[in-house]
Design a protein around this motif. Sequence first.
Motif, mmCIF file in Angstrom:
data_model
loop_
_atom_site.group_PDB
_atom_site.id
_atom_site.type_symbol
_atom_site.label_atom_id
_atom_site.label_comp_id
_atom_site.label_asym_id
_atom_site.label_seq_id
_atom_site.Cartn_x
_atom_site.Cartn_y
_atom_site.Cartn_z
ATOM 1 N N VAL A 113 0.868 -1.170 0.000
ATOM 2 C CA VAL A 113 0.000 0.000 0.000
ATOM 3 C C VAL A 113 0.910 1.227 0.000
ATOM 4 O O VAL A 113 1.847 1.320 0.787
ATOM 5 C CB VAL A 113 -0.981 0.011 1.208
ATOM 6 C CG1 VAL A 113 -0.263 -0.071 2.525
ATOM 7 C CG2 VAL A 113 -1.867 1.237 1.173
ATOM 8 N N HIS A 114 0.647 2.118 -0.945
ATOM 9 C CA HIS A 114 1.419 3.352 -1.054
ATOM 10 C C HIS A 114 0.479 4.514 -0.748
ATOM 11 O O HIS A 114 -0.460 4.783 -1.504
ATOM 12 C CB HIS A 114 2.019 3.509 -2.457
ATOM 13 C CG HIS A 114 2.855 4.735 -2.598
ATOM 14 N ND1 HIS A 114 4.199 4.741 -2.314
ATOM 15 C CD2 HIS A 114 2.532 6.004 -2.942
ATOM 16 C CE1 HIS A 114 4.675 5.965 -2.495
ATOM 17 N NE2 HIS A 114 3.682 6.748 -2.874
ATOM 18 N N VAL A 115 0.710 5.178 0.369
ATOM 19 C CA VAL A 115 -0.119 6.307 0.777
ATOM 20 C C VAL A 115 0.161 7.477 -0.159
ATOM 21 O O VAL A 115 1.315 7.868 -0.347
ATOM 22 C CB VAL A 115 0.159 6.700 2.246
ATOM 23 C CG1 VAL A 115 -0.604 7.961 2.624
ATOM 24 C CG2 VAL A 115 -0.181 5.543 3.176
ATOM 25 N N ILE A 116 -0.910 8.025 -0.725
ATOM 26 C CA ILE A 116 -0.797 9.142 -1.661
ATOM 27 C C ILE A 116 -1.031 10.470 -0.956
ATOM 28 O O ILE A 116 -0.282 11.412 -1.127
ATOM 29 C CB ILE A 116 -1.817 8.994 -2.816
ATOM 30 C CG1 ILE A 116 -1.614 7.673 -3.543
ATOM 31 C CG2 ILE A 116 -1.735 10.171 -3.787
ATOM 32 C CD1 ILE A 116 -0.236 7.475 -4.108
ATOM 33 N N THR A 117 -2.096 10.540 -0.165
ATOM 34 C CA THR A 117 -2.445 11.806 0.464
ATOM 35 C C THR A 117 -3.329 11.572 1.687
ATOM 36 O O THR A 117 -4.088 10.608 1.736
ATOM 37 C CB THR A 117 -3.154 12.741 -0.550
ATOM 38 O OG1 THR A 117 -3.329 14.035 0.027
ATOM 39 C CG2 THR A 117 -4.485 12.182 -1.007
ATOM 40 N N VAL A 118 -3.182 12.455 2.644
ATOM 41 C CA VAL A 118 -4.048 12.485 3.824
ATOM 42 C C VAL A 118 -4.316 13.962 4.119
ATOM 43 O O VAL A 118 -3.387 14.772 4.127
ATOM 44 C CB VAL A 118 -3.387 11.838 5.067
ATOM 45 C CG1 VAL A 118 -4.304 11.927 6.265
ATOM 46 C CG2 VAL A 118 -2.974 10.408 4.798
ATOM 47 N N ALA A 119 -5.568 14.289 4.350
ATOM 48 C CA ALA A 119 -5.919 15.670 4.701
ATOM 49 C C ALA A 119 -7.006 15.652 5.762
ATOM 50 O O ALA A 119 -7.929 14.844 5.701
ATOM 51 C CB ALA A 119 -6.412 16.428 3.471
ATOM 52 N N VAL A 120 -6.872 16.562 6.733
ATOM 53 C CA VAL A 120 -7.865 16.700 7.796
ATOM 54 C C VAL A 120 -8.184 18.181 7.947
ATOM 55 O O VAL A 120 -7.275 19.018 8.035
ATOM 56 C CB VAL A 120 -7.345 16.115 9.131
ATOM 57 C CG1 VAL A 120 -8.324 16.391 10.263
ATOM 58 C CG2 VAL A 120 -7.085 14.614 9.000
ATOM 59 N N ASP A 121 -9.477 18.485 7.976
ATOM 60 C CA ASP A 121 -9.936 19.852 8.196
ATOM 61 C C ASP A 121 -9.273 20.391 9.461
ATOM 62 O O ASP A 121 -9.238 19.704 10.488
ATOM 63 C CB ASP A 121 -11.464 19.839 8.367
ATOM 64 C CG ASP A 121 -12.057 21.230 8.449
ATOM 65 O OD1 ASP A 121 -11.646 22.007 9.354
ATOM 66 O OD2 ASP A 121 -12.940 21.529 7.645
ATOM 67 N N PRO A 122 -8.717 21.605 9.413
ATOM 68 C CA PRO A 122 -8.061 22.168 10.599
ATOM 69 C C PRO A 122 -8.922 22.136 11.861
ATOM 70 O O PRO A 122 -8.405 21.968 12.964
ATOM 71 C CB PRO A 122 -7.732 23.602 10.179
ATOM 72 C CG PRO A 122 -7.590 23.532 8.690
ATOM 73 C CD PRO A 122 -8.609 22.499 8.254
ATOM 74 N N ASP A 123 -10.240 22.249 11.722
ATOM 75 C CA ASP A 123 -11.133 22.216 12.879
ATOM 76 C C ASP A 123 -11.269 20.817 13.474
ATOM 77 O O ASP A 123 -11.841 20.666 14.560
ATOM 78 C CB ASP A 123 -12.521 22.738 12.507
ATOM 79 C CG ASP A 123 -12.518 24.216 12.166
ATOM 80 O OD1 ASP A 123 -11.601 24.939 12.622
ATOM 81 O OD2 ASP A 123 -13.432 24.655 11.433
ATOM 82 N N PHE A 124 -10.797 19.795 12.762
ATOM 83 C CA PHE A 124 -10.929 18.414 13.230
ATOM 84 C C PHE A 124 -9.577 17.758 13.493
ATOM 85 O O PHE A 124 -9.496 16.545 13.647
ATOM 86 C CB PHE A 124 -11.745 17.588 12.221
ATOM 87 C CG PHE A 124 -13.214 17.893 12.296
ATOM 88 C CD1 PHE A 124 -14.066 17.092 13.033
ATOM 89 C CD2 PHE A 124 -13.734 19.008 11.657
ATOM 90 C CE1 PHE A 124 -15.413 17.387 13.124
ATOM 91 C CE2 PHE A 124 -15.082 19.319 11.741
ATOM 92 C CZ PHE A 124 -15.923 18.513 12.477
ATOM 93 N N ARG A 125 -8.541 18.554 13.578
ATOM 94 C CA ARG A 125 -7.217 18.035 13.900
ATOM 95 C C ARG A 125 -7.096 17.860 15.414
ATOM 96 O O ARG A 125 -7.802 18.493 16.184
ATOM 97 C CB ARG A 125 -6.130 18.973 13.378
ATOM 98 C CG ARG A 125 -6.092 18.981 11.862
ATOM 99 C CD ARG A 125 -5.018 19.860 11.306
ATOM 100 N NE ARG A 125 -5.104 19.841 9.850
ATOM 101 C CZ ARG A 125 -4.590 20.771 9.075
ATOM 102 N NH1 ARG A 125 -3.924 21.780 9.593
ATOM 103 N NH2 ARG A 125 -4.724 20.681 7.765
ATOM 104 N N LYS A 126 -6.219 16.979 15.806
ATOM 105 C CA LYS A 126 -5.950 16.659 17.218
ATOM 106 C C LYS A 126 -7.160 16.036 17.905
ATOM 107 O O LYS A 126 -7.281 16.083 19.124
ATOM 108 C CB LYS A 126 -5.457 17.885 17.973
ATOM 109 C CG LYS A 126 -4.141 18.420 17.422
ATOM 110 C CD LYS A 126 -3.608 19.566 18.233
ATOM 111 C CE LYS A 126 -2.314 20.048 17.610
ATOM 112 N NZ LYS A 126 -1.723 21.143 18.305
ATOM 113 N N LEU A 127 -8.073 15.465 17.104
ATOM 114 C CA LEU A 127 -9.244 14.781 17.642
ATOM 115 C C LEU A 127 -9.232 13.290 17.296
ATOM 116 O O LEU A 127 -10.176 12.585 17.608
ATOM 117 C CB LEU A 127 -10.533 15.417 17.092
ATOM 118 C CG LEU A 127 -10.769 16.878 17.413
ATOM 119 C CD1 LEU A 127 -11.981 17.409 16.659
ATOM 120 C CD2 LEU A 127 -10.953 17.057 18.921
#
Length: 164
Positions: A59-73
């Motif tokens: 498995v080759h991870v291409i991208t991960v994105a998290v809305d700034p309001d939902f980070r550290k959760l």
Amino acid sequence: MSVDDIEPVMSLTSKCFDDEWTAESFANELSNKVTNYIIALSGEKVVGFMGAWFIVDEVHVITVAVDPDFRKLGTGKQLVLRMLDLALESNCRWATLEVNRNNTPAVRLYEQFGFKKISDRKDYYGPGEDAMIMWTGNMHSSEYKELLSKIRNELEDRICLYLV
């Protein structure tokens, strides 16, 4: 992730990345048989997404994105855990990715999943923006499955997102 999710995912990329993908890029990814994308929803809002290629036993991870309001959760952890679970179900044995060496939160997230630096790619993200190539050990090992189980248990008390 489906074609219907491309617009909200593109909106999220503009919050998370300097270089946005086009709708055509996402549509091409979704039509590729080795590509797997998942999204995290809070209600009906897309608050995160992750893409990876499953090629033979890797498995080759291409991208991960998290809305700034939902980070550290725990959103990023939930996405990575779900993708690695899908990879294991598809008989992938190894996982790899490139990450900007200056993106400390992302590096720490990947390290929690057993990714270790194996090399560098100079200027991968532009002049002076080197990438670290990271790799897991054998994901089918009892130690790795125990690591994923531990992360899964830690997430049980966190925010619950709908992952699709």
